[in-house]
Design a protein around this motif. Structure first.
Motif, PDB file in Angstrom:
ATOM      1  N   GLY A 194     -11.054  -3.492   4.626  1.00 57.89           N
ATOM      2  CA  GLY A 194     -11.596  -3.450   3.268  1.00 57.89           C
ATOM      3  C   GLY A 194     -11.045  -2.324   2.425  1.00 57.89           C
ATOM      4  O   GLY A 194     -11.454  -2.164   1.270  1.00 57.89           O
ATOM      5  N   GLY A 195     -10.113  -1.553   2.979  1.00 63.63           N
ATOM      6  CA  GLY A 195      -9.554  -0.432   2.233  1.00 63.63           C
ATOM      7  C   GLY A 195      -8.568  -0.883   1.163  1.00 63.63           C
ATOM      8  O   GLY A 195      -7.956  -1.951   1.267  1.00 63.63           O
ATOM      9  N   ILE A 196      -8.422  -0.094   0.158  1.00 63.58           N
ATOM     10  CA  ILE A 196      -7.484  -0.387  -0.928  1.00 63.58           C
ATOM     11  C   ILE A 196      -6.649   0.863  -1.209  1.00 63.58           C
ATOM     12  O   ILE A 196      -7.031   1.972  -0.830  1.00 63.58           O
ATOM     13  CB  ILE A 196      -8.204  -0.820  -2.224  1.00 63.58           C
ATOM     14  CG1 ILE A 196      -9.151   0.288  -2.699  1.00 63.58           C
ATOM     15  CG2 ILE A 196      -8.948  -2.128  -2.020  1.00 63.58           C
ATOM     16  CD1 ILE A 196      -9.764   0.029  -4.057  1.00 63.58           C
ATOM     17  N   ARG A 197      -5.520   0.680  -1.851  1.00 58.13           N
ATOM     18  CA  ARG A 197      -4.679   1.807  -2.212  1.00 58.13           C
ATOM     19  C   ARG A 197      -5.125   2.344  -3.568  1.00 58.13           C
ATOM     20  O   ARG A 197      -4.943   1.716  -4.602  1.00 58.13           O
ATOM     21  CB  ARG A 197      -3.219   1.384  -2.260  1.00 58.13           C
ATOM     22  CG  ARG A 197      -2.255   2.532  -2.559  1.00 58.13           C
ATOM     23  CD  ARG A 197      -0.815   2.096  -2.381  1.00 58.13           C
ATOM     24  NE  ARG A 197      -0.549   1.725  -1.006  1.00 58.13           N
ATOM     25  CZ  ARG A 197      -0.308   2.593  -0.027  1.00 58.13           C
ATOM     26  NH1 ARG A 197      -0.336   3.896  -0.291  1.00 58.13           N
ATOM     27  NH2 ARG A 197      -0.061   2.173   1.191  1.00 58.13           N
ATOM     28  N   ILE A 198      -5.730   3.518  -3.529  1.00 56.75           N
ATOM     29  CA  ILE A 198      -6.261   4.130  -4.745  1.00 56.75           C
ATOM     30  C   ILE A 198      -5.161   4.852  -5.513  1.00 56.75           C
ATOM     31  O   ILE A 198      -5.106   4.789  -6.743  1.00 56.75           O
ATOM     32  CB  ILE A 198      -7.412   5.103  -4.402  1.00 56.75           C
ATOM     33  CG1 ILE A 198      -8.573   4.340  -3.757  1.00 56.75           C
ATOM     34  CG2 ILE A 198      -7.891   5.842  -5.642  1.00 56.75           C
ATOM     35  CD1 ILE A 198      -9.713   5.220  -3.295  1.00 56.75           C
ATOM     36  N   LEU A 199      -4.299   5.533  -4.773  1.00 54.02           N
ATOM     37  CA  LEU A 199      -3.229   6.290  -5.415  1.00 54.02           C
ATOM     38  C   LEU A 199      -2.034   5.378  -5.680  1.00 54.02           C
ATOM     39  O   LEU A 199      -1.377   4.913  -4.746  1.00 54.02           O
ATOM     40  CB  LEU A 199      -2.801   7.469  -4.530  1.00 54.02           C
ATOM     41  CG  LEU A 199      -3.882   8.507  -4.215  1.00 54.02           C
ATOM     42  CD1 LEU A 199      -3.320   9.612  -3.338  1.00 54.02           C
ATOM     43  CD2 LEU A 199      -4.458   9.094  -5.501  1.00 54.02           C
ATOM     44  N   LYS A 200      -1.772   5.113  -6.930  1.00 54.30           N
ATOM     45  CA  LYS A 200      -0.648   4.271  -7.319  1.00 54.30           C
ATOM     46  C   LYS A 200       0.244   5.044  -8.284  1.00 54.30           C
ATOM     47  O   LYS A 200      -0.208   5.516  -9.327  1.00 54.30           O
ATOM     48  CB  LYS A 200      -1.143   2.976  -7.967  1.00 54.30           C
ATOM     49  CG  LYS A 200      -1.947   2.088  -7.022  1.00 54.30           C
ATOM     50  CD  LYS A 200      -2.382   0.801  -7.705  1.00 54.30           C
ATOM     51  CE  LYS A 200      -3.161  -0.097  -6.752  1.00 54.30           C
ATOM     52  NZ  LYS A 200      -3.598  -1.358  -7.404  1.00 54.30           N
ATOM     53  N   THR A 201       1.489   5.171  -7.909  1.00 58.52           N
ATOM     54  CA  THR A 201       2.432   5.913  -8.741  1.00 58.52           C
ATOM     55  C   THR A 201       2.641   5.187 -10.069  1.00 58.52           C
ATOM     56  O   THR A 201       2.961   3.994 -10.080  1.00 58.52           O
ATOM     57  CB  THR A 201       3.784   6.060  -8.025  1.00 58.52           C
ATOM     58  OG1 THR A 201       3.576   6.701  -6.764  1.00 58.52           O
ATOM     59  CG2 THR A 201       4.754   6.873  -8.861  1.00 58.52           C
ATOM     60  N   PRO A 202       2.460   5.870 -11.192  1.00 62.74           N
ATOM     61  CA  PRO A 202       2.666   5.235 -12.502  1.00 62.74           C
ATOM     62  C   PRO A 202       4.079   4.688 -12.635  1.00 62.74           C
ATOM     63  O   PRO A 202       5.042   5.289 -12.156  1.00 62.74           O
ATOM     64  CB  PRO A 202       2.402   6.372 -13.490  1.00 62.74           C
ATOM     65  CG  PRO A 202       1.524   7.333 -12.744  1.00 62.74           C
ATOM     66  CD  PRO A 202       1.969   7.255 -11.317  1.00 62.74           C
ATOM     67  N   SER A 203       4.186   3.554 -13.293  1.00 60.71           N
ATOM     68  CA  SER A 203       5.491   2.912 -13.442  1.00 60.71           C
ATOM     69  C   SER A 203       6.479   3.778 -14.210  1.00 60.71           C
ATOM     70  O   SER A 203       7.692   3.699 -13.989  1.00 60.71           O
ATOM     71  CB  SER A 203       5.324   1.558 -14.157  1.00 60.71           C
ATOM     72  OG  SER A 203       4.688   1.729 -15.414  1.00 60.71           O
TER      73      SER A 203
END
Length: 239
Positions: A194-203
């Motif tokens: 159920g985990g998700i990737r919270i940290l997403k590098t801005p495009s």
């Protein structure tokens, strides 16, 4: 010839590690030459937010004190572990590495509002060491030829060393805490049920820093050799 060799070696350092290490050395050199003073660099929320001295948000990460043992110790660890992260788990992911810098710096700045720390560069170094150590759990370390342990214990050994030198461990604890937050959000939580990737590098960072191809002649430092120095040598278990 020596100049050319030194220049080539310098240019082989990956860009983020090269830029940050160079900025730290030049900042310290400017202070030593009395071109600037530490009072113009330190973290001061009132001067930042009321007098708009925004540069302090960056310069407090660049000064590690006057040239001496503490400065050299921090520079060696900063250079080695920053470079190994960039050439290892962040190879070909420069934008992600820059985002880790921004995320870590942002959290440390927030915490800096509540603790009496005027320079956060050492905490930032500990954060880099922590992330590297957690991503390389089977590397065996040797600290000054006295202690043998596995990589995840390295940040705690460094904290103990700071304590022996009479330094405050708040800096080390801050670096460990921020490093753990990043490691948990990036490496642990997304892989949980159920985990998700919270940290997403801005495009926009990807557009600026990421390149489609790597240099085929690039020769990175092997990540299983964090040493080269008596306190940083390592060897993978079973190696």
């Amino acid at each position: 010839m020596a100049y050319q060799s030194l220049r080539l070696e310098y240019l082989q350092i990956p860009p983020v590690s090269r830029a940050y290490t160079t900025a730290c050395v030049l900042t310290t050199a400017a202070v030593q030459l009395e071109l600037i003073t530490p009072f113009q660099l330190y973290f001061n929320p009132e001067l930042i937010f009321k007098h708009f001295q925004i540069w302090r948000l960056i310069t407090n990460f660049l000064f590690f004190g006057p040239v001496g043992f503490n400065f050299l110790f921090n520079m060696i660890f900063l250079y080695r572990y920053c470079r190994m992260l960039e050439e290892g788990s962040f190879r070909g992911r420069t934008a992600d590495f820059v985002f880790m810098f921004l995320f870590g710096g942002f959290l440390m700045t927030l915490f800096g509002l509540f603790v009496s720390l005027v320079f956060l560069g050492q905490a930032f170094t500990i954060m880099l060491v922590y992330v590297w150590s957690r991503r390389n759990p089977y590397v065996r370390m040797n600290f000054f030829g006295l202690l043998n342990f596995q990589a995840p214990f390295l940040p705690w050994v460094l904290m103990g060393f700071s304590l022996l030198l009479g330094n405050s461990i708040i800096v080390d604890l801050l670096g460990i805490a921020v490093g753990h937050i990043y490691f948990f959000l990036e490496d642990v939580f997304p892989n949980q049920p159920g985990g998700i990737r919270i940290l997403k590098t801005p495009s926009i960072l990807k557009a600026i820093f990421d390149t489609p191809e790597e240099d085929p002649d690039y020769n990175p430092l092997p990540e299983e050799r964090p040493g080269g120095f008596a306190w940083g040598e390592g060897q993978r278990l079973g190696g």
